[in-house]
Design an enzyme around this catalytic site. Structure first.
Site, PDB file in Angstrom:
ATOM      1  N   ASN A 142      -9.123   5.792  -1.226  1.00 30.21           N
ATOM      2  CA  ASN A 142      -8.692   5.796   0.173  1.00 30.21           C
ATOM      3  C   ASN A 142      -8.184   7.159   0.623  1.00 30.21           C
ATOM      4  O   ASN A 142      -8.313   7.526   1.784  1.00 30.21           O
ATOM      5  CB  ASN A 142      -7.591   4.759   0.376  1.00 30.21           C
ATOM      6  CG  ASN A 142      -7.042   4.755   1.788  1.00 30.21           C
ATOM      7  OD1 ASN A 142      -7.746   4.395   2.733  1.00 30.21           O
ATOM      8  ND2 ASN A 142      -5.795   5.206   1.952  1.00 30.21           N
ATOM      9  N   ASP A 234      -8.111   1.595  -5.632  1.00 31.85           N
ATOM     10  CA  ASP A 234      -6.775   1.622  -5.047  1.00 31.85           C
ATOM     11  C   ASP A 234      -6.863   1.537  -3.522  1.00 31.85           C
ATOM     12  O   ASP A 234      -7.720   2.164  -2.902  1.00 31.85           O
ATOM     13  CB  ASP A 234      -6.093   2.935  -5.468  1.00 31.85           C
ATOM     14  CG  ASP A 234      -4.685   3.053  -4.931  1.00 31.85           C
ATOM     15  OD1 ASP A 234      -3.838   2.228  -5.311  1.00 31.85           O
ATOM     16  OD2 ASP A 234      -4.419   3.964  -4.113  1.00 31.85           O
ATOM     17  N   GLU A 278      -7.765  -3.384  -5.055  1.00 31.14           N
ATOM     18  CA  GLU A 278      -6.419  -3.719  -4.614  1.00 31.14           C
ATOM     19  C   GLU A 278      -6.466  -4.004  -3.120  1.00 31.14           C
ATOM     20  O   GLU A 278      -6.620  -3.086  -2.309  1.00 31.14           O
ATOM     21  CB  GLU A 278      -5.444  -2.557  -4.873  1.00 31.14           C
ATOM     22  CG  GLU A 278      -4.042  -2.866  -4.381  1.00 31.14           C
ATOM     23  CD  GLU A 278      -3.179  -1.645  -4.117  1.00 31.14           C
ATOM     24  OE1 GLU A 278      -1.950  -1.767  -4.194  1.00 31.14           O
ATOM     25  OE2 GLU A 278      -3.717  -0.562  -3.822  1.00 31.14           O
TER      26      GLU A 278
END
Ligand code: CA
Length: 538
Positions: A142, A234, A278
């Site tokens: 990200n 993530d 996640e």
């Protein structure tokens, strides 16, 4: 999905057949009643299935005495994980980074020198592979570090990195949305603001730019070629700006599409790579991501377990678990639930449950009898304590050194939470330790196809003080393994009435099972089809 649906249909069919079987002569007696059994290695049928251990390298095991955990320390302690019954490891970020936690990467092709060399890492991959332990790594997709060359180049107007990060200008409504909320996300730069959802040091990549996608796919393939078995993505919820405004108004469809494309580019070339994300949100949100990945970490189950343990009953625990798996199965990609108790961003179980060992043991038994791939955060097998915000620190105290009780114990951060905790050496020799509960239940799980791969069905009285479910694995139409799992989350004692079962597990030891299930205890039985529904009552 098909596999699981087929299993359910076979299960129902066999139940129906069982009723009429007795009165009908076998028209065609088997001429060869003892054929050689076909041995199937189901770990190859379900290549990414197993119990995963979430490992913070800095805190795990130190091989060279500098106090910092490292790759060689993990290699030296693979036997510990293997003995415990772990099948795979999730390594938290291993890449170079200016922070202790590593979630702001400066070089996706390197390893953090605190943790060792690339050769050390490759050696770890080889040694783990040799004993059948998979390794997946955190891939921080990200955002990068604000010190990453991409970001520095972008800031400086280097055309090679044009469009790598997200920028808005004054007057954009996102900037002022809900006041401080917008200003926490958008950070001042020359000519406008860049997005740093997790802070100014972690600028968000611009996933609308296909070049960013290509960069991340290339990075993933680089690590796959080294022998990495998968990735934990993530902050995968946030790629396209979800939650940048409150209340959320940006649809997550574009994020789902980006992740689907990412998965497609990897799994067409490497079909057995495990991709888990996640999605730090409710299951209603995270489950959407099963169209884009193999698993999404389930952030609800830990809370459900804690709630049942503290209340002493639950009206909906088992039905929720079954519902999770039904929804996951509704996506046609062989998705696997990924339950866990707590992780590195949360207070530890022992702190939440006030160190109540009986509750901690039952939590482990509840987690490790669930369908899917259970994740164990390092140290939970010991009942480590740890909460957020200790003095000037933030999350360090949720990520403290694992107390091996030998020279491998790391010392990078002082631990005042666990000074009275039995270390690993002590817990291994204490038959009543939490460690030995984890080991016992993992040993059972590793030897049971029903617990590892089986479907889940509600026990007739599945939600109450006794939380019960069947786990069923179908070998073929005539052979199946069925186990019944019963958790007594209350403080009462419950007499059970049944016969012809095989007791596989009881919290206090099989030898101590006297027909009643004690407080905060788990009983696991191997049963036959004919017995389903015949347990309760007198
Ligand atoms: Ca070290």
């Amino acid at each position: 999905m098909k596999k699981i649906l087929l299993g359910l249909m076979m299960f129902i069919t066999i139940l129906a057949m069982a009723g009429c079987k007795e009165n009908e002569p076998d028209p065609d007696p088997d001429p060869d009643p003892d054929p050689d059994p076909v041995v199937i290695d189901f770990s190859e049928v379900y290549p990414n299935s197993g119990t995963y251990y979430q490992l913070f390298v800095r805190s795990f095991a130190d091989s060279d005495g500098d106090g910092v955990g490292d790759f060689n320390g993990i290699t030296e302690k693979l036997d510990y994980l293997n003995d415990l019954g772990i099948n795979a490891i999730w390594l938290m970020p291993i890449h170079p980074s200016p922070t202790y936690h590593g979630y702001d990467v400066t070089d996706y092709y390197g390893v953090n020198s605190d943790y060792g060399t690339m050769a050390d890492f490759e050696n770890l991959l080889n040694e783990a592979d040799a004993i059948g332990i998979d390794i997946i790594i955190d891939l921080v997709i990200n955002h990068t570090s604000n010190q990453h060359p991409w970001f520095q180049g972008w800031l400086n107007g280097d055309t090679e990195y044009a469009g790598y990060y997200r920028k808005i200008t004054t007057g954009d409504s996102r900037l002022d949305n809900n006041g401080a909320w917008g200003q926490n996300i958008w950070h001042s730069m020359s000519g406008g603001y860049y997005c740093g959802y997790f802070g100014s040091g972690m600028p968000d990549l611009n996933w609308s730019n296909p070049v960013v996608q290509t960069e991340m796919v290339n990075i993933a393939k680089y690590w796959i070629e080294k022998g990495v078995d998968g990735f934990r993505l993530d902050a995968a919820l946030h790629l396209e700006g979800v939650n940048e405004v409150k209340p959320p108004t940006i649809p997550i469809d574009s994020t789902l599409l980006q992740l689907e494309l990412f998965q497609y580019q990897i799994e067409t070339e490497y079909p057995n790579i495990y991709i888990i994300g996640e999605i730090y949100d409710a299951f209603s949100v995270s489950s959407l991501f099963y169209q884009s990945m193999d698993s999404a970490l389930n952030f609800e189950i830990g809370g459900e377990i804690i709630h049942a343990l503290n209340a002493g009953f639950s009206t909906d625990y088992v039905s929720k678990i079954i519902r999770y798996n039904e929804i996951i199965d509704s996506y046609d990609n062989s998705g696997m639930d990924a339950p866990f108790l707590k992780n590195h961003d949360q207070d530890r179980m022992a702190s939440i449950l006030n160190g109540d060992t009986n509750k901690l043991k039952l939590a482990a038994e509840m987690l490790l009898t669930l369908p899917g791939n259970p994740f164990i955060y390092y140290g939970e097998e010991l009942g480590m304590f740890g909460i957020k915000s200790y003095g000037p620190y933030w999350d360090e105290t949720r990520r403290l050194p694992l107390p091996f009780g030998d020279e491998f114990t790391t010392s990078w951060f002082p631990d005042e939470f666990n000074t009275n905790l039995e270390n690993i050496s002590e817990q291994m020799t204490n038959p009543n330790s939490l460690y030995n509960t984890y080991k016992s239940i993992l040993t059972l799980r590793n030897n049971s196809n029903a617990l590892k791969y089986g479907d889940i069905f509600n026990y007739e009285d599945g939600d109450n003080v006794l939380l019960g479910y069947y786990r069923v694995f179908n070998y073929d139409a005539d052979n199946q393994e069925i186990v019944l799992v019963l958790h007594n989350v209350s403080n009462g004692v419950y007499q059970l009435y049944f016969s012809d079962e095989e007791v596989l597990y009881y919290s206090d030891g099989i030898a101590n099972f006297d027909g009643s299930i004690g407080p905060k205890s788990t009983l696991i039985l191997r049963i036959s089809n004919e017995m389903i529904g015949n347990f309760y009552g007198e």
